[in-house]
Design a protein around this motif. Structure first.
Motif, PDB file in Angstrom:
ATOM      1  N   ASP A 207       0.804  -1.153   0.120  1.00 34.49           N
ATOM      2  CA  ASP A 207      -0.154   0.038  -0.055  1.00 34.49           C
ATOM      3  C   ASP A 207       0.861   1.251  -0.181  1.00 34.49           C
ATOM      4  O   ASP A 207       0.597   2.244  -0.711  1.00 34.49           O
ATOM      5  CB  ASP A 207      -0.981  -0.019   1.182  1.00 34.49           C
ATOM      6  CG  ASP A 207      -2.211  -0.738   0.951  1.00 34.49           C
ATOM      7  OD1 ASP A 207      -2.391  -1.230  -0.333  1.00 34.49           O
ATOM      8  OD2 ASP A 207      -2.804  -1.067   2.040  1.00 34.49           O
ATOM      9  N   ALA A 208       1.848   1.156   0.806  1.00 36.48           N
ATOM     10  CA  ALA A 208       2.686   2.545   0.810  1.00 36.48           C
ATOM     11  C   ALA A 208       3.432   2.811  -0.455  1.00 36.48           C
ATOM     12  O   ALA A 208       3.302   4.040  -0.825  1.00 36.48           O
ATOM     13  CB  ALA A 208       3.868   2.396   1.734  1.00 36.48           C
ATOM     14  N   LYS A 209       3.744   1.750  -1.123  1.00 31.53           N
ATOM     15  CA  LYS A 209       4.541   1.931  -2.643  1.00 31.53           C
ATOM     16  C   LYS A 209       3.373   2.268  -3.485  1.00 31.53           C
ATOM     17  O   LYS A 209       3.631   3.407  -4.383  1.00 31.53           O
ATOM     18  CB  LYS A 209       5.232   0.723  -3.016  1.00 31.53           C
ATOM     19  CG  LYS A 209       5.892   0.955  -4.229  1.00 31.53           C
ATOM     20  CD  LYS A 209       7.013   1.666  -4.117  1.00 31.53           C
ATOM     21  CE  LYS A 209       8.024   1.586  -5.505  1.00 31.53           C
ATOM     22  NZ  LYS A 209       9.083   2.407  -5.598  1.00 31.53           N
ATOM     23  N   ARG A 210       2.195   1.761  -3.539  1.00 33.87           N
ATOM     24  CA  ARG A 210       1.094   1.979  -4.067  1.00 33.87           C
ATOM     25  C   ARG A 210       0.612   3.581  -4.352  1.00 33.87           C
ATOM     26  O   ARG A 210       0.623   4.300  -4.984  1.00 33.87           O
ATOM     27  CB  ARG A 210       0.081   1.134  -4.100  1.00 33.87           C
ATOM     28  CG  ARG A 210      -1.092   1.481  -4.886  1.00 33.87           C
ATOM     29  CD  ARG A 210      -2.541   0.645  -4.501  1.00 33.87           C
ATOM     30  NE  ARG A 210      -2.766   0.797  -3.195  1.00 33.87           N
ATOM     31  CZ  ARG A 210      -3.403   1.675  -2.847  1.00 33.87           C
ATOM     32  NH1 ARG A 210      -3.559   2.672  -3.409  1.00 33.87           N
ATOM     33  NH2 ARG A 210      -3.702   1.732  -1.319  1.00 33.87           N
ATOM     34  N   ILE A 211       0.521   4.053  -3.187  1.00 31.66           N
ATOM     35  CA  ILE A 211       0.271   5.242  -2.726  1.00 31.66           C
ATOM     36  C   ILE A 211       1.122   6.297  -3.121  1.00 31.66           C
ATOM     37  O   ILE A 211       1.150   7.356  -3.838  1.00 31.66           O
ATOM     38  CB  ILE A 211       0.042   5.435  -1.154  1.00 31.66           C
ATOM     39  CG1 ILE A 211      -1.325   4.628  -1.026  1.00 31.66           C
ATOM     40  CG2 ILE A 211      -0.361   6.975  -0.841  1.00 31.66           C
ATOM     41  CD1 ILE A 211      -1.548   4.709   0.803  1.00 31.66           C
ATOM     42  N   GLN A 212       2.491   5.882  -3.110  1.00 37.86           N
ATOM     43  CA  GLN A 212       3.886   6.533  -3.450  1.00 37.86           C
ATOM     44  C   GLN A 212       3.785   6.815  -4.828  1.00 37.86           C
ATOM     45  O   GLN A 212       3.875   7.850  -5.332  1.00 37.86           O
ATOM     46  CB  GLN A 212       5.115   5.995  -2.868  1.00 37.86           C
ATOM     47  CG  GLN A 212       6.327   6.866  -3.172  1.00 37.86           C
ATOM     48  CD  GLN A 212       7.381   6.090  -2.897  1.00 37.86           C
ATOM     49  OE1 GLN A 212       7.437   4.878  -2.866  1.00 37.86           O
ATOM     50  NE2 GLN A 212       8.354   6.659  -2.338  1.00 37.86           N
ATOM     51  N   SER A 213       3.450   5.930  -5.562  1.00 40.73           N
ATOM     52  CA  SER A 213       3.391   5.794  -6.808  1.00 40.73           C
ATOM     53  C   SER A 213       2.071   6.510  -7.629  1.00 40.73           C
ATOM     54  O   SER A 213       1.973   6.533  -8.758  1.00 40.73           O
ATOM     55  CB  SER A 213       3.550   4.355  -7.497  1.00 40.73           C
ATOM     56  OG  SER A 213       4.656   3.985  -7.060  1.00 40.73           O
ATOM     57  N   GLY A 214       1.152   6.900  -6.952  1.00 37.64           N
ATOM     58  CA  GLY A 214      -0.027   7.339  -7.241  1.00 37.64           C
ATOM     59  C   GLY A 214      -1.125   6.369  -7.966  1.00 37.64           C
ATOM     60  O   GLY A 214      -1.844   6.957  -8.785  1.00 37.64           O
ATOM     61  N   LEU A 215      -0.900   5.158  -7.656  1.00 33.15           N
ATOM     62  CA  LEU A 215      -1.888   4.217  -8.184  1.00 33.15           C
ATOM     63  C   LEU A 215      -3.191   4.081  -7.526  1.00 33.15           C
ATOM     64  O   LEU A 215      -2.887   3.932  -6.261  1.00 33.15           O
ATOM     65  CB  LEU A 215      -1.132   2.811  -8.222  1.00 33.15           C
ATOM     66  CG  LEU A 215       0.087   2.478  -9.001  1.00 33.15           C
ATOM     67  CD1 LEU A 215       0.731   1.209  -8.666  1.00 33.15           C
ATOM     68  CD2 LEU A 215      -0.001   2.712 -10.491  1.00 33.15           C
ATOM     69  N   VAL A 216      -4.327   4.436  -8.106  1.00 29.82           N
ATOM     70  CA  VAL A 216      -5.617   4.252  -7.636  1.00 29.82           C
ATOM     71  C   VAL A 216      -5.964   2.766  -7.210  1.00 29.82           C
ATOM     72  O   VAL A 216      -5.550   1.693  -8.066  1.00 29.82           O
ATOM     73  CB  VAL A 216      -6.470   4.799  -8.699  1.00 29.82           C
ATOM     74  CG1 VAL A 216      -8.108   4.568  -8.112  1.00 29.82           C
ATOM     75  CG2 VAL A 216      -6.065   5.969  -9.076  1.00 29.82           C
ATOM     76  N   ASN A 217      -6.534   2.498  -6.166  1.00 31.75           N
ATOM     77  CA  ASN A 217      -7.002   1.232  -5.776  1.00 31.75           C
ATOM     78  C   ASN A 217      -8.494   1.496  -5.092  1.00 31.75           C
ATOM     79  O   ASN A 217      -8.752   2.269  -4.448  1.00 31.75           O
ATOM     80  CB  ASN A 217      -5.780   1.051  -4.481  1.00 31.75           C
ATOM     81  CG  ASN A 217      -6.396  -0.541  -4.098  1.00 31.75           C
ATOM     82  OD1 ASN A 217      -6.526  -1.438  -4.746  1.00 31.75           O
ATOM     83  ND2 ASN A 217      -6.404  -0.624  -2.753  1.00 31.75           N
ATOM     84  N   GLN A 218      -9.321   0.367  -5.453  1.00 34.94           N
ATOM     85  CA  GLN A 218     -10.570   0.171  -4.743  1.00 34.94           C
ATOM     86  C   GLN A 218     -10.286  -0.622  -3.401  1.00 34.94           C
ATOM     87  O   GLN A 218     -10.105  -1.925  -3.614  1.00 34.94           O
ATOM     88  CB  GLN A 218     -11.464  -0.575  -5.901  1.00 34.94           C
ATOM     89  CG  GLN A 218     -13.106  -0.765  -4.999  1.00 34.94           C
ATOM     90  CD  GLN A 218     -13.596   0.571  -4.771  1.00 34.94           C
ATOM     91  OE1 GLN A 218     -13.359   1.518  -5.501  1.00 34.94           O
ATOM     92  NE2 GLN A 218     -14.286   0.601  -3.559  1.00 34.94           N
ATOM     93  N   ASN A 219     -10.270  -0.346  -2.275  1.00 33.88           N
ATOM     94  CA  ASN A 219     -10.340  -0.750  -1.163  1.00 33.88           C
ATOM     95  C   ASN A 219     -11.105  -1.711  -0.748  1.00 33.88           C
ATOM     96  O   ASN A 219     -12.486  -1.271  -0.759  1.00 33.88           O
ATOM     97  CB  ASN A 219      -9.779   0.289  -0.079  1.00 33.88           C
ATOM     98  CG  ASN A 219      -9.239  -0.459   1.344  1.00 33.88           C
ATOM     99  OD1 ASN A 219      -9.099  -1.539   1.413  1.00 33.88           O
ATOM    100  ND2 ASN A 219      -9.475   0.303   2.203  1.00 33.88           N
TER     101      ASN A 219
ATOM    102  N   LEU B 255       0.386   0.990   7.808  1.00 33.31           N
ATOM    103  CA  LEU B 255       0.947   2.208   6.845  1.00 33.31           C
ATOM    104  C   LEU B 255       2.020   2.824   7.713  1.00 33.31           C
ATOM    105  O   LEU B 255       3.256   3.256   7.512  1.00 33.31           O
ATOM    106  CB  LEU B 255       0.226   3.047   6.072  1.00 33.31           C
ATOM    107  CG  LEU B 255      -0.572   2.775   4.963  1.00 33.31           C
ATOM    108  CD1 LEU B 255      -1.597   3.876   4.502  1.00 33.31           C
ATOM    109  CD2 LEU B 255       0.455   2.479   3.844  1.00 33.31           C
ATOM    110  N   ILE B 256       1.751   2.921   9.089  1.00 35.82           N
ATOM    111  CA  ILE B 256       2.341   3.734  10.033  1.00 35.82           C
ATOM    112  C   ILE B 256       3.180   2.858  11.203  1.00 35.82           C
ATOM    113  O   ILE B 256       3.981   3.360  11.656  1.00 35.82           O
ATOM    114  CB  ILE B 256       1.739   4.819  10.812  1.00 35.82           C
ATOM    115  CG1 ILE B 256       0.668   4.298  11.611  1.00 35.82           C
ATOM    116  CG2 ILE B 256       1.001   5.720   9.918  1.00 35.82           C
ATOM    117  CD1 ILE B 256      -0.161   5.134  12.577  1.00 35.82           C
ATOM    118  N   ARG B 257       3.046   1.492  10.997  1.00 37.43           N
ATOM    119  CA  ARG B 257       3.848   0.696  11.975  1.00 37.43           C
ATOM    120  C   ARG B 257       5.020   0.334  11.512  1.00 37.43           C
ATOM    121  O   ARG B 257       5.317  -0.271  10.510  1.00 37.43           O
ATOM    122  CB  ARG B 257       2.597  -0.613  12.268  1.00 37.43           C
ATOM    123  CG  ARG B 257       3.363  -1.573  13.434  1.00 37.43           C
ATOM    124  CD  ARG B 257       2.267  -2.557  13.628  1.00 37.43           C
ATOM    125  NE  ARG B 257       2.883  -3.272  14.727  1.00 37.43           N
ATOM    126  CZ  ARG B 257       2.306  -4.101  15.316  1.00 37.43           C
ATOM    127  NH1 ARG B 257       1.052  -4.693  14.992  1.00 37.43           N
ATOM    128  NH2 ARG B 257       2.895  -4.774  16.208  1.00 37.43           N
TER     129      ARG B 257
END
Length: 62
Positions: A26-38, A49-51
């Protein structure tokens, strides 16, 4: 020896997974700007993400 991996995702995520030829953390996907349906619990995914995670020898975060 073949390794089998299972992953549950929303059907709307399949095209992106196939285009990227991989599953991103998830962290890499967010950083790359990839859209995701959670489909997971948002509060649990946010906590992950923060642990901080200690790694074993030859482990990796990515």
């Amino acid at each position: 020896m073949a390794i089998k991996v299972s992953h549950i995702t929303h059907i709307d995520n399949l095209s992106s997974i196939l285009e990227q030829s991989c599953l991103w953390l998830d962290a890499k996907r967010i950083q790359s700007g990839l859209v995701n349906q959670n489909i997971g619990y948002s509060h649990i995914k946010q906590r992950r993400l923060i642990r901080s995670v200690n790694l074993i020898a030859d482990g990796t975060k990515n």
